[in-house]
Enzyme design. Structure first.
Site, mmCIF file in Angstrom:
data_model
loop_
_atom_site.group_PDB
_atom_site.id
_atom_site.type_symbol
_atom_site.label_atom_id
_atom_site.label_comp_id
_atom_site.label_asym_id
_atom_site.label_seq_id
_atom_site.Cartn_x
_atom_site.Cartn_y
_atom_site.Cartn_z
ATOM 1 N N CYS A 8 -4.033 0.446 -2.700
ATOM 2 C CA CYS A 8 -3.891 -0.733 -1.840
ATOM 3 C C CYS A 8 -2.811 -1.671 -2.382
ATOM 4 C CB CYS A 8 -5.215 -1.481 -1.776
ATOM 5 S SG CYS A 8 -6.564 -0.555 -1.034
ATOM 6 N N GLU B 115 -2.977 -4.888 -2.823
ATOM 7 C CA GLU B 115 -3.510 -5.862 -3.763
ATOM 8 C C GLU B 115 -3.580 -5.287 -5.175
ATOM 9 O OE1 GLU B 115 -4.580 -4.904 -0.779
ATOM 10 O OE2 GLU B 115 -6.111 -6.248 -0.011
ATOM 11 N N CYS C 229 -10.169 -4.843 0.653
ATOM 12 C CA CYS C 229 -11.301 -3.912 0.614
ATOM 13 C C CYS C 229 -12.199 -4.259 -0.574
ATOM 14 C CB CYS C 229 -10.809 -2.466 0.528
ATOM 15 S SG CYS C 229 -10.153 -1.999 -1.092
ATOM 16 N N ASN D 220 0.848 -1.187 0.000
ATOM 17 C CA ASN D 220 0.000 0.000 0.000
ATOM 18 C C ASN D 220 0.883 1.238 0.000
ATOM 19 O OD1 ASN D 220 0.582 -0.763 2.761
ATOM 20 N ND2 ASN D 220 -1.054 0.554 3.491
ATOM 21 N N ILE D 221 0.420 2.249 -0.723
ATOM 22 C CA ILE D 221 1.155 3.505 -0.869
ATOM 23 C C ILE D 221 0.170 4.631 -0.609
ATOM 24 C CG2 ILE D 221 2.509 4.956 -2.439
ATOM 25 C CD1 ILE D 221 3.074 2.290 -4.028
ATOM 26 N N GLU D 222 0.367 5.327 0.512
ATOM 27 C CA GLU D 222 -0.557 6.389 0.908
ATOM 28 C C GLU D 222 -0.168 7.728 0.298
ATOM 29 O OE1 GLU D 222 -1.904 4.520 5.181
ATOM 30 O OE2 GLU D 222 -0.554 6.249 5.201
ATOM 31 N N CYS E 292 -10.608 -3.658 -4.078
ATOM 32 C CA CYS E 292 -9.646 -4.700 -4.457
ATOM 33 C C CYS E 292 -10.353 -5.998 -4.837
ATOM 34 C CB CYS E 292 -8.646 -4.934 -3.326
ATOM 35 S SG CYS E 292 -7.482 -3.569 -3.139
#
Length: 142
Positions: free
Chosen positions: A53, A55, A90, A42-44, A93
């Site tokens: 996300c 996935e 989620c 995940n990369i915010e 995904c």
């Protein structure tokens, strides 16, 4: 399928997560039907909406490389530190998985450690999912 290798790859991918806001690190390892593994994390983003996300990161990397047949994904996620919780994918995904995977056959491993994990089908996590088959019309409209 070498599920242990897939699980270890998800745990390793989690260490690459960029999570300065939530501090919730997720790693994913996606296995193709031919046995290749693509990792994602995940990369915010400070604007939140552009966050991706783990996935989807793995799926998009694999699709970019020309892959279209997928067998399984392992997902390892929890707050920073030791991975001590299960992190199901989620809804977005799950929908991406539905685009590329057979819901009855595609396996999803939720991972706490290499010894502690749960296994589900996509169908179990996304019952009555909407996918490409829903757009295949058997009858032509009049």
């Amino acid at each position: 399928m070498d599920e242990k290798k897939l699980i270890e790859a998800a745990l390793e991918a989690r260490t690459h997560a960029y999570t300065p806001y939530s501090h919730f690190q997720v790693g994913a390892a996606l296995m193709t039907k031919s046995g290749n593994i693509y990792q994602g994390c995940n990369i915010e983003n400070a604007a939140y909406s552009p966050t991706v996300c783990a996935e989807r990161s793995a799926f998009f990397k694999a699709v970019y490389e020309g892959e279209r047949g997928f067998a399984a994904i392992a997902i390892a996620g929890s707050p920073e530190g030791e991975c001590n919780a299960y992190a199901p994918p989620c809804g977005v995904c799950r929908q991406v998985m539905m685009e590329f995977c057979d819901p009855k056959e595609f396996r999803i491993f939720l991972v706490k450690s290499s010894e502690e994990y749960q296994e589900f089908s996509l169908e179990a996590l996304l019952p009555m999912g909407f996918g490409p088959v829903n757009l295949d019309r058997q009858e032509k409209p009049e």
